[in-house]
Enzyme design. Structure first.
Site, PDB file in Angstrom:
ATOM      1  CD  GLU A  86      -2.767  -1.070  -0.155  1.00 29.73           C
ATOM      2  OE1 GLU A  86      -2.915  -0.397  -1.013  1.00 29.73           O
ATOM      3  OE2 GLU A  86      -3.908  -1.883  -0.050  1.00 29.73           O
ATOM      4  CG  HIS A 105      -3.731   0.571   6.004  1.00 26.88           C
ATOM      5  ND1 HIS A 105      -5.600   0.554   5.537  1.00 26.88           N
ATOM      6  CD2 HIS A 105      -3.690  -0.596   5.084  1.00 26.88           C
ATOM      7  CE1 HIS A 105      -6.072  -0.203   5.169  1.00 26.88           C
ATOM      8  NE2 HIS A 105      -5.103  -1.379   4.450  1.00 26.88           N
ATOM      9  CG  HIS A 107      -7.285  -4.770   6.869  1.00 27.88           C
ATOM     10  ND1 HIS A 107      -6.529  -6.192   6.722  1.00 27.88           N
ATOM     11  CD2 HIS A 107      -6.413  -3.690   6.228  1.00 27.88           C
ATOM     12  CE1 HIS A 107      -5.641  -5.844   5.385  1.00 27.88           C
ATOM     13  NE2 HIS A 107      -6.431  -4.150   5.606  1.00 27.88           N
ATOM     14  CE1 TYR A 126     -18.713  14.021  23.825  1.00 24.36           C
ATOM     15  CE2 TYR A 126     -16.864  14.919  22.658  1.00 24.36           C
ATOM     16  CZ  TYR A 126     -17.237  14.185  23.853  1.00 24.36           C
ATOM     17  OH  TYR A 126     -16.549  14.586  24.973  1.00 24.36           O
ATOM     18  CG  HIS A 168      -8.676  -2.142   2.080  1.00 21.32           C
ATOM     19  ND1 HIS A 168      -7.925  -2.450   1.051  1.00 21.32           N
ATOM     20  CD2 HIS A 168      -7.678  -2.902   2.953  1.00 21.32           C
ATOM     21  CE1 HIS A 168      -6.990  -2.337   1.361  1.00 21.32           C
ATOM     22  NE2 HIS A 168      -6.579  -2.776   2.838  1.00 21.32           N
ATOM     23  CE1 TYR A 221     -11.564  26.205  26.160  1.00 22.45           C
ATOM     24  CE2 TYR A 221     -13.408  25.260  25.216  1.00 22.45           C
ATOM     25  CZ  TYR A 221     -12.760  26.250  26.285  1.00 22.45           C
ATOM     26  OH  TYR A 221     -14.062  26.921  25.834  1.00 22.45           O
TER      27      TYR A 221
HETATM   28 ZN   LIG Z   1      -5.355  -2.296   4.083  1.00 26.22          ZN
END
Ligand SMILES: [Zn+2]
Length: 227
Positions: A86, A105, A107, A126, A168, A221
């Site tokens: 990736e 990244h 999963h 929130y 993914h 803040y």
């Molecule tokens: Zn991945």
């Protein structure tokens, strides 16, 4: 025979150690399993404008600082290993986002469950604002490792610090490895709460005006400090 340490490895040692620590921590925190995720950090020094990223196919517990791969913004690879498959979205996010110094990244199970339904995370809580906006988008599906996936990820991250990737996983970014990791944990927590809410009904969403108030408070803040 002792192989002389690569000067780049020595120079970037703290960053390489930080990448490995976060990779191990994301599996320890339950937001990733096996070797599926990846972690990177921007590197900017004389002669190098790129990033360091976890290698492809090496278990994190067996990853050494010399296994971390350097990739330049031109796509040149420097290291003994092959970079994560990736690497393209890491490169493109760094190029598109000067505010980003690190990318995580994963999963993560709950975030990925929502992503498999092509559902982002709306303003049901929130704390969704921790990712920088009124929602956390889900990028359309594209095959892993492709330019199309990278393009979708960069678009979904516009004005945001996190996004889901359809069928993914998820991406979290930040000004440091620690912040990107903390945000990934927060996104997975929100995904779990949203998933749980969906089991018993339709969550009541906060209005855009209320989310704007929350975003303003976070900015004023500095809590939580993600930017
Ligand atoms: Zn991945």
């Amino acid at each position: 025979m002792t192989v002389p340490a690569d000067s780049r490895v020595v120079e970037d040692l703290p960053l390489r150690e930080g990448i490995i620590a976060v990779a191990l921590a994301m599996n320890g925190a339950g937001i990733n399993r096996g070797k599926s995720g990846n972690v990177s950090a921007r590197v900017c020094r004389a002669g190098v404008d790129g990033f360091l990223v976890t290698p492809s196919g090496v278990p994190y517990a067996e990853t050494s600082t010399q296994d971390i791969v350097e990739v330049t913004h031109d796509g040149d690879v420097r290291g003994a290993r092959t970079p994560s498959s990736e690497w393209r979205f890491h490169r493109d996010i760094y190029q598109a986002r000067p505010d980003v110094e690190a990318i995580v990244h994963t999963h993560a199970p709950f975030a990925t469950t929502l992503a498999c339904l092509h559902r982002g995370i709306p303003s049901f809580h929130y704390m969704v604002a921790v990712a920088g906006g009124v929602d956390i988008r889900c990028a359309p599906y594209a095959t892993f490792g492709t330019q199309a996936l990278s393009d979708h990820a960069v678009a979904a991250l516009q004005d945001r610090l996190a996004c889901l990737l359809a069928n993914h996983g998820m991406i979290a970014v930040g000004r440091s490895l620690e912040r990107a990791f903390a945000l990934a944990v927060e996104v997975e927590t929100l995904a779990e709460m949203y998933w749980r809410s969906l089991q018993i009904g339709e969550p009541v969403l906060l209005s855009a005006a209320e989310m704007d108030r929350v975003l303003a408070k976070f900015a004023t803040y500095g809590q939580p400090d993600q930017r």
